[in-house]
Design an enzyme around this catalytic site. Sequence first.
Site, PDB file in Angstrom:
ATOM      1  N   ASP A   1      36.879 -26.032  34.702  1.00  0.00           N
ATOM      2  CA  ASP A   1      35.595 -25.929  35.390  1.00  0.00           C
ATOM      3  C   ASP A   1      35.748 -26.101  36.895  1.00  0.00           C
ATOM      4  O   ASP A   1      36.831 -26.461  37.381  1.00  0.00           O
ATOM      5  CB  ASP A   1      34.602 -26.960  34.819  1.00  0.00           C
ATOM      6  CG  ASP A   1      35.235 -28.342  34.600  1.00  0.00           C
ATOM      7  OD1 ASP A   1      36.348 -28.592  35.113  1.00  0.00           O
ATOM      8  OD2 ASP A   1      34.627 -29.171  33.921  1.00  0.00           O
TER       9      ASP A   1
ATOM     10  N   ASP B   1      28.077 -38.649  28.114  1.00  0.00           N
ATOM     11  CA  ASP B   1      27.005 -38.058  27.305  1.00  0.00           C
ATOM     12  C   ASP B   1      27.553 -37.063  26.276  1.00  0.00           C
ATOM     13  O   ASP B   1      26.804 -36.290  25.689  1.00  0.00           O
ATOM     14  CB  ASP B   1      25.967 -37.378  28.209  1.00  0.00           C
ATOM     15  CG  ASP B   1      26.563 -36.236  29.040  1.00  0.00           C
ATOM     16  OD1 ASP B   1      27.785 -35.970  28.932  1.00  0.00           O
ATOM     17  OD2 ASP B   1      25.803 -35.598  29.794  1.00  0.00           O
TER      18      ASP B   1
ATOM     19  N   HIS C   1      29.714 -34.619  26.955  1.00  0.00           N
ATOM     20  CA  HIS C   1      30.029 -33.274  27.443  1.00  0.00           C
ATOM     21  C   HIS C   1      31.524 -33.010  27.444  1.00  0.00           C
ATOM     22  O   HIS C   1      32.351 -33.922  27.537  1.00  0.00           O
ATOM     23  CB  HIS C   1      29.374 -32.987  28.807  1.00  0.00           C
ATOM     24  CG  HIS C   1      29.976 -33.639  29.999  1.00  0.00           C
ATOM     25  ND1 HIS C   1      29.252 -34.452  30.846  1.00  0.00           N
ATOM     26  CD2 HIS C   1      31.225 -33.584  30.541  1.00  0.00           C
ATOM     27  CE1 HIS C   1      30.027 -34.862  31.825  1.00  0.00           C
ATOM     28  NE2 HIS C   1      31.237 -34.360  31.672  1.00  0.00           N
TER      29      HIS C   1
ATOM     30  N   GLU D   1      27.091 -29.457  29.156  1.00  0.00           N
ATOM     31  CA  GLU D   1      26.191 -30.589  28.952  1.00  0.00           C
ATOM     32  C   GLU D   1      25.503 -30.475  27.587  1.00  0.00           C
ATOM     33  O   GLU D   1      25.508 -29.407  26.966  1.00  0.00           O
ATOM     34  CB  GLU D   1      25.136 -30.602  30.067  1.00  0.00           C
ATOM     35  CG  GLU D   1      25.707 -30.814  31.481  1.00  0.00           C
ATOM     36  CD  GLU D   1      26.090 -32.266  31.757  1.00  0.00           C
ATOM     37  OE1 GLU D   1      26.407 -33.011  30.810  1.00  0.00           O
ATOM     38  OE2 GLU D   1      26.072 -32.649  32.945  1.00  0.00           O
TER      39      GLU D   1
HETATM   40  C1  GLP Z   1      33.845 -34.392  34.340  1.00  0.00           C
HETATM   41  C2  GLP Z   1      34.733 -33.206  33.956  1.00  0.00           C
HETATM   42  C3  GLP Z   1      35.226 -33.299  32.548  1.00  0.00           C
HETATM   43  C4  GLP Z   1      35.733 -34.710  32.290  1.00  0.00           C
HETATM   44  C5  GLP Z   1      34.601 -35.685  32.381  1.00  0.00           C
HETATM   45  C6  GLP Z   1      35.042 -37.133  32.173  1.00  0.00           C
HETATM   46  O1  GLP Z   1      32.501 -34.142  34.357  1.00  0.00           O
HETATM   47  N1  GLP Z   1      34.112 -31.940  34.176  1.00  0.00           N
HETATM   48  O2  GLP Z   1      36.242 -32.331  32.326  1.00  0.00           O
HETATM   49  O3  GLP Z   1      36.306 -34.778  31.015  1.00  0.00           O
HETATM   50  O4  GLP Z   1      33.981 -35.586  33.634  1.00  0.00           O
HETATM   51  O5  GLP Z   1      35.588 -37.642  33.349  1.00  0.00           O
HETATM   52  P1  GLP Z   1      36.405 -39.006  33.445  1.00  0.00           P
HETATM   53  O6  GLP Z   1      37.691 -38.737  32.798  1.00  0.00           O
HETATM   54  O7  GLP Z   1      36.540 -39.252  34.910  1.00  0.00           O
HETATM   55  O8  GLP Z   1      35.595 -40.016  32.746  1.00  0.00           O
END
Ligand code: GLP
Length: 261
Positions: free
Chosen positions: A68, A137, A139, A144
């Site tokens: 992304d 959440d 995702h 989302e």
């Molecule tokens: C972001 C990314 C995801 C990631 C998620 C969790 O929004 N787009 O790919 O898995 O957050 O992030 P973290 O690993 O910092 O908790």
Amino acid sequence: MEVVILPTSEDCAEIAATAIERLVHTKPSAVLGVATGSTPIPLYRRLIRGRHSDASLSYANVHAVLLDEYVGLGREHPQSYRATIRQELTDALGIPDHQVHAPDGTAEDLQHEGQRYEAQLAAVGGVDIQILGIGSDGHLAFNEPGSSLTSRTRLKTLTARTREDNARFFGNVNDVPHHVLTQGLGTILEARHLILLASGTSKAQAVRDAVEGPLTAQCPASVLQWHPHVTVLLDRDAASLLSRAEYYRYTWAHKPAWQGI
Ligand code: GLP
């Protein structure tokens, strides 16, 4: 789905790194799907150490594909996911810049950027191993809650919660873009092996919903239940709400040594 519960995120990183190194040894032009965020950092550090300690391991022909990207952040913006992954991983592994692929958050035609990116994923032959984190959440990438379980790469609007979760990287929540381009859940399901990493109690509920809850767009990560080869690597805290934890520990403890993940 194989659920593996280990004491620490470093232990999880070791398992994922071993699988990636084995892949690159057998397929030097492997396509590695990479995630951003804090969770994969121990894995990326471990891969970089591994590259330095094993002279026979070369990433020169590996392609890295991102899940992304933020809309409006160019490839040189320090918080763009493309710049982030170069800094955290691909430069240190020696993956050439032109073999790092991401949706272009500054594309003139954002409406069709998803299709362009999908064509690029197909052109490199699809993803061999996809590393995934999970949002608090539920995702996956930036899909989302409510995202179609068969969605393709497209524009999405972030929830307020995700913007707050990611504000720590920007310093101020107002600087977190509202819009993103993200691989769809259907796109992610096409990777040949999915490895989800999660650590900490803040992910425990999302992990439980994804692994043991119903398959539902309300928890996008539950779509992993639909994939034939998924490994979920959890530290003790992220696994703390799983009702079948004892069974997952039992199967891991009795797994034949030759099997791998
Ligand atoms: C972001 C990314 C995801 C990631 C998620 C969790 O929004 N787009 O790919 O898995 O957050 O992030 P973290 O690993 O910092 O908790």
